[in-house]
Write an enzyme that holds these catalytic residues in place. Structure first.
Site, mmCIF file in Angstrom:
data_model
loop_
_atom_site.group_PDB
_atom_site.id
_atom_site.type_symbol
_atom_site.label_atom_id
_atom_site.label_comp_id
_atom_site.label_asym_id
_atom_site.label_seq_id
_atom_site.Cartn_x
_atom_site.Cartn_y
_atom_site.Cartn_z
ATOM 1 N N CYS A 7 0.872 -1.178 0.000
ATOM 2 C CA CYS A 7 0.000 0.000 0.000
ATOM 3 C C CYS A 7 0.910 1.228 0.000
ATOM 4 O O CYS A 7 2.078 1.134 -0.403
ATOM 5 C CB CYS A 7 -0.967 -0.024 1.183
ATOM 6 S SG CYS A 7 -0.180 0.107 2.794
ATOM 7 N N ASN A 10 2.432 1.439 4.366
ATOM 8 C CA ASN A 10 2.770 0.177 5.061
ATOM 9 C C ASN A 10 2.526 0.279 6.574
ATOM 10 O O ASN A 10 3.213 -0.340 7.369
ATOM 11 C CB ASN A 10 4.217 -0.260 4.761
ATOM 12 C CG ASN A 10 4.536 -1.703 5.164
ATOM 13 O OD1 ASN A 10 5.669 -2.026 5.489
ATOM 14 N ND2 ASN A 10 3.560 -2.582 5.150
ATOM 15 N N CYS A 12 -1.166 0.820 7.527
ATOM 16 C CA CYS A 12 -2.596 0.515 7.704
ATOM 17 C C CYS A 12 -3.009 -0.707 6.884
ATOM 18 O O CYS A 12 -3.173 -1.798 7.426
ATOM 19 C CB CYS A 12 -3.456 1.720 7.309
ATOM 20 S SG CYS A 12 -3.162 3.193 8.317
ATOM 21 N N ARG A 13 -3.198 -0.527 5.566
ATOM 22 C CA ARG A 13 -3.767 -1.606 4.757
ATOM 23 C C ARG A 13 -2.842 -2.799 4.592
ATOM 24 O O ARG A 13 -3.265 -3.949 4.790
ATOM 25 C CB ARG A 13 -4.170 -1.070 3.374
ATOM 26 C CG ARG A 13 -5.351 -0.124 3.424
ATOM 27 C CD ARG A 13 -5.497 0.634 2.134
ATOM 28 N NE ARG A 13 -4.374 1.563 1.941
ATOM 29 C CZ ARG A 13 -4.194 2.308 0.875
ATOM 30 N NH1 ARG A 13 -5.036 2.208 -0.144
ATOM 31 N NH2 ARG A 13 -3.176 3.142 0.803
ATOM 32 N N SER A 14 -1.583 -2.561 4.180
ATOM 33 C CA SER A 14 -0.746 -3.740 3.898
ATOM 34 C C SER A 14 -0.358 -4.537 5.152
ATOM 35 O O SER A 14 -0.279 -5.767 5.063
ATOM 36 C CB SER A 14 0.460 -3.401 3.009
ATOM 37 O OG SER A 14 1.259 -2.388 3.536
ATOM 38 N N ASP A 125 -8.106 3.748 1.465
ATOM 39 C CA ASP A 125 -7.146 4.113 2.499
ATOM 40 C C ASP A 125 -7.904 4.584 3.748
ATOM 41 O O ASP A 125 -8.604 5.598 3.696
ATOM 42 C CB ASP A 125 -6.272 5.241 1.938
ATOM 43 C CG ASP A 125 -5.188 5.657 2.894
ATOM 44 O OD1 ASP A 125 -5.161 5.141 4.029
ATOM 45 O OD2 ASP A 125 -4.368 6.491 2.500
#
Ligand code: 4NP
Length: 163
Positions: A7, A10, A12-14, A125
């Site tokens: 993402c 690195n 939050c999402r990934s 995001d």
């Protein structure tokens, strides 16, 4: 088989995607065959940081501990090491492909469509959002993780690795 979830930051999402994928891979008994890591296209702001506390709390709600992960930036070398670079959104995909060495661009894919998810192409995001946004991202990432495990389980699937 080595998979890298990518993402922007690195944090939050990934990290959530890495956690969900790791958990689903372990559950399916594929842990000895599939390795998972995550990185950010702009990791220089956050490199070395723990995941966002909201991402840690969200993963924990789903029984997954991501607290020990540390952010790092996506590197050109990652394209030679990882079979697939699973990108959360279209910006991540564009930046990853720009970074990729010549001939390795196709290893970067948009994760949700690659996994065969209907109804959403990108993981939004949640950084500027609230816990509901983190939950929404988690649900998409975990759905992608489950679909990825199903796809990897069909080892005869010649489409697993992009040309
Ligand atoms: P991620 O979220 O890409 O899911 O890790 C973000 C983290 C940090 C920022 C943006 C998105 N930021 O602007 O600092």
């Amino acid at each position: 088989m080595k998979l890298l979830v990518v993402c922007l930051g690195n944090i939050c999402r990934s990290p959530m995607g890495e956690g969900a994928l790791r958990a689903r891979i372990a559950e399916a008994g594929l842990g000895s065959w599939v390795q998972v890591d995550s990185a950010g296209t702009s990791g220089h702001w956050h490199a070395g940081r723990s995941p966002d506390p909201r991402a840690v709390a969200c993963a924990r709600q789903h029984g997954v501990d991501i607290a020990a992960q540390r952010a790092r930036q996506l590197l050109a070398e990652d394209f030679e090491e990882y079979d697939l670079v699973l990108c959360a959104d279209a910006d991540n995909l564009r930046e990853a492909r720009e970074l990729a060495p010549a001939g390795f661009e196709a290893r970067a894919v948009l994760w949700l469509p690659w996994a065969g998810i209907d109804g959403a192409d990108v993981v939004p995001d949640p950084y500027y959002g609230d816990m509901g946004d983190f939950e929404h991202s988690w649900a998409l990432l975990d759905t992608a993780a489950q679909a990825t495990v199903r796809r990897l389980s069909r080892r005869g699937d010649s489409g697993i690795i992009p040309a």
